[in-house]
Design a protein around this motif. Structure first.
Motif, short mmCIF file in Angstrom:
data_model
loop_
_atom_site.label_atom_id
_atom_site.label_comp_id
_atom_site.label_asym_id
_atom_site.label_seq_id
_atom_site.Cartn_x
_atom_site.Cartn_y
_atom_site.Cartn_z
N TYR A 82 0.85 -1.19 0.00
CA TYR A 82 0.00 0.00 0.00
C TYR A 82 0.88 1.24 0.00
CZ TYR A 82 -4.50 -2.25 0.56
OH TYR A 82 -5.65 -2.98 0.33
N HIS A 83 0.47 2.23 -0.79
CA HIS A 83 1.20 3.49 -0.88
C HIS A 83 0.25 4.62 -0.48
CE1 HIS A 83 4.29 1.99 -4.09
NE2 HIS A 83 3.99 1.04 -3.23
N SER A 84 0.81 5.66 0.11
CA SER A 84 0.02 6.87 0.38
C SER A 84 0.93 8.07 0.19
CB SER A 84 -0.56 6.85 1.79
OG SER A 84 0.47 7.08 2.74
N GLY A 85 0.31 9.22 0.10
CA GLY A 85 1.08 10.45 -0.01
C GLY A 85 0.29 11.51 -0.73
N PHE A 91 -3.51 3.26 -0.83
CA PHE A 91 -4.13 2.46 -1.90
C PHE A 91 -3.24 1.28 -2.22
CE2 PHE A 91 -1.38 5.50 -3.93
CZ PHE A 91 -0.78 4.79 -4.97
N LEU A 92 -3.87 0.20 -2.65
CA LEU A 92 -3.14 -1.00 -3.03
C LEU A 92 -2.42 -0.72 -4.34
CD1 LEU A 92 -2.46 -3.99 -2.54
CD2 LEU A 92 -4.55 -4.56 -3.77
N CYS A 93 -1.11 -0.88 -4.33
CA CYS A 93 -0.32 -0.65 -5.53
C CYS A 93 -0.26 -1.95 -6.32
CB CYS A 93 1.09 -0.18 -5.18
SG CYS A 93 2.11 0.14 -6.64
N GLU A 94 -1.02 -1.97 -7.39
CA GLU A 94 -1.02 -3.11 -8.29
C GLU A 94 -0.50 -2.61 -9.62
OE1 GLU A 94 -4.60 -5.95 -7.25
OE2 GLU A 94 -5.32 -3.92 -7.60
N LEU A 95 0.78 -2.79 -9.84
CA LEU A 95 1.37 -2.33 -11.09
C LEU A 95 0.82 -3.16 -12.23
CD1 LEU A 95 5.05 -1.70 -10.02
CD2 LEU A 95 3.29 -0.01 -10.52
N LYS A 96 0.28 -2.46 -13.21
CA LYS A 96 -0.27 -3.14 -14.38
C LYS A 96 0.83 -3.25 -15.42
CE LYS A 96 -4.96 -1.96 -13.55
NZ LYS A 96 -5.47 -0.91 -12.83
N PRO A 97 0.99 -4.41 -16.02
CA PRO A 97 2.03 -4.55 -17.02
C PRO A 97 1.71 -3.69 -18.24
CG PRO A 97 0.68 -6.52 -16.97
CD PRO A 97 0.23 -5.63 -15.84
#
Length: 117
Positions: A82-85, A91-97
């Motif tokens: 999870y990232h915030s700022g 939020f859940l960081c789900e890197l999309k390819p």
């Protein structure tokens, strides 16, 4: 594989609030009880830009450093990041390819005048 350290104590109430928000979000996504989620790590971070360390393909982001936090949660051995700022809730960081680039098949081009005349 070494066991993951779990349940570090957030150092201030602001971080505790972020962890609680991230756990609530993950519990909802996985349809589990918050008590089943372990805090692996939380650390204050300065993200390099408005993507908050989670850039998505095709998106543009403000190029200004953003103070925030990185929160790692674990459920049954799987780690969720999870990232915030920048005033944004975790939020859940789900890197999309990235979408694969189209493959262009080379063709033989015969210059004019080089054939049998």
């Amino acid at each position: 594989m070494a066991p993951m350290p779990t349940n570090p104590t957030p150092s201030n109430s602001g971080l505790e609030r972020l962890v609680a928000q991230a756990k609530e979000d993950l519990a909802g996504r996985l349809a589990i009880d918050v008590a089943q989620i372990d805090l692996v790590e939380i650390e204050p971070v300065t993200w390099p830009d408005g993507s908050l360390g989670c850039p998505q393909p095709g998106m543009r982001y403000i190029q200004v450093p953003q103070d925030g936090a990185l929160i790692l949660l674990a459920v049954e051995g799987r780690v969720y990041e999870y990232h915030s700022g920048g005033g944004r809730d975790p939020f859940l960081c789900e890197l999309k390819p990235l979408a694969p680039k189209p493959v262009i098949t080379p063709i033989d081009i015969v210059p004019p005048g080089s054939g049998d005349e």
